[in-house]
Design an enzyme around this catalytic site. Structure first.
Site, short mmCIF file in Angstrom:
data_model
loop_
_atom_site.label_atom_id
_atom_site.label_comp_id
_atom_site.label_asym_id
_atom_site.label_seq_id
_atom_site.Cartn_x
_atom_site.Cartn_y
_atom_site.Cartn_z
N SER A 153 -83.25 27.81 -16.90
CA SER A 153 -83.55 28.16 -15.50
C SER A 153 -82.21 28.87 -15.03
O SER A 153 -81.17 28.54 -15.62
CB SER A 153 -83.83 26.85 -14.78
OG SER A 153 -83.70 27.15 -13.41
N TYR A 166 -82.63 18.15 -13.11
CA TYR A 166 -83.36 19.42 -13.58
C TYR A 166 -82.18 20.41 -14.00
O TYR A 166 -82.38 20.88 -15.15
CB TYR A 166 -84.14 19.97 -12.46
CG TYR A 166 -84.76 21.23 -12.85
CD1 TYR A 166 -85.95 21.11 -13.80
CD2 TYR A 166 -84.30 22.43 -12.60
CE1 TYR A 166 -86.66 22.44 -14.01
CE2 TYR A 166 -84.94 23.72 -12.83
CZ TYR A 166 -86.12 23.70 -13.59
OH TYR A 166 -86.71 24.88 -13.83
#
Ligand code: NDP
Length: 246
Positions: A153, A166
């Site tokens: 990401s 995350y």
């Protein structure tokens, strides 16, 4: 979008395992790999979703997939080793391993993150890819040209406020990718790379950005060129790289 046009039989004869293959980007990856000739191993926690993907692949006349239900949050090392034994018996090798499944988890100030939520997310996003990679190494070594792909990401490459565990988990898998890539460099036919999908129209994206119009983002199928590139022979020389799908 990543500029690559795969040839139709790009993944012919390859066996590719994808985690989180029942939905979102993982589902698109499974369908796309199968459409390019791969036998795909569908790993995920919701059997009905995996069965739907299986049926779609079968109906399209692509190579028969395998379904392996596995909850990455609760699986223990033996489950991964049993899966490896099963794949050895069925295929004898693994040409591609896509670490795609992940949790979004709490997005809040770091000091507000509940420790249980932190540990749960690390189990799914970091510990599971580590143990799965470890279990699959003998199968990857048995392939002529094997590719391990970590789905990352943008917040795993530059930290961002409120993205909590995350973001940290994505940094960890970038690290896992780099260490693995460096270890295998010149010593095996295994390569490891990461992909940042960029904003993509999935359930996770909708959860992260509830006020965004879903149509403003590409569909998972649109971002497949970079996945196909890394999973096929055209990327044999690419190792330890952090690529962007868009
Ligand atoms: P989704 O939430 O749509 O899909 C995630 C998949 O992972 C689902 O199939 C889900 O299973 C599976 N999964 C979650 N937890 C577990 C578990 N414990 N065991 C097994 N499988 C599990 O997410 P996306 O498709 O959007 O995300 C795919 C990857 O892309 C992730 O790594 C994400 O971080 C990354 N990413 C996505 C972006 C985006 O814009 N969509 C942007 C940047 C990165 P189930 O269907 O049963 O819930």
């Amino acid at each position: 979008m990543f500029d690559y046009t795969p040839c139709p039989g790009l993944l012919q004869g390859r066996v590719i395992l994808i985690t989180g293959a029942g939905d979102g980007i993982g589902r698109a990856c499974a369908l796309s790999c199968a459409a390019h000739g791969a036998s795909v191993v569908l790993v995920g926690r919701t059997l009905s979703k995996l069965e739907t993907v299986y049926d779609q692949i079968e109906a399209a006349g692509h190579p028969q997939p395998a379904i392996c239900p596995l909850n990455l949050e609760t699986a223990i090392e033996k489950d991964y080793n049993d899966l490896a034994d099963q794949l050895f018996d069925t295929f004898g090798k693994l040409d591609g391993l896509v670490h795609n499944a992940a949790l979004l988890g709490p997005r809040t100030l770091m000091d507000s993150v509940k420790t249980d939520a932190w540990l749960q997310l690390m189990q799914v996003n970091v510990n599971a890819p580590f143990v799965l990679t470890k279990a699959m190494m003998p199968l990857l070594r048995a392939a002529e040209d094997a590719s391990v792909v970590f789905v990352s990401s943008s917040v795993g490459r530059k930290g961002r406020a409120y993205w909590g565990p995350y973001a940290v988990s994505k940094f960890a898998i970038e690290g896992l990718m780099q260490v693995l890539a460096d270890e295998q460099d010149g010593t095996s036919a295994i390569r490891a790379n990461s992909i940042n999908p960029g904003a993509t129209r999935t359930a996770m994206r909708a959860k992260a950005y509830p006020s965004e119009a879903p149509e403003s983002n590409p569909e998972p199928a649109d971002i497949m060129p970079v996945f196909l590139y890394l999973l096929g022979a055209d990327s044999k020389h690419i190792n330890g790289q952090a690529l962007d799908a868009q």
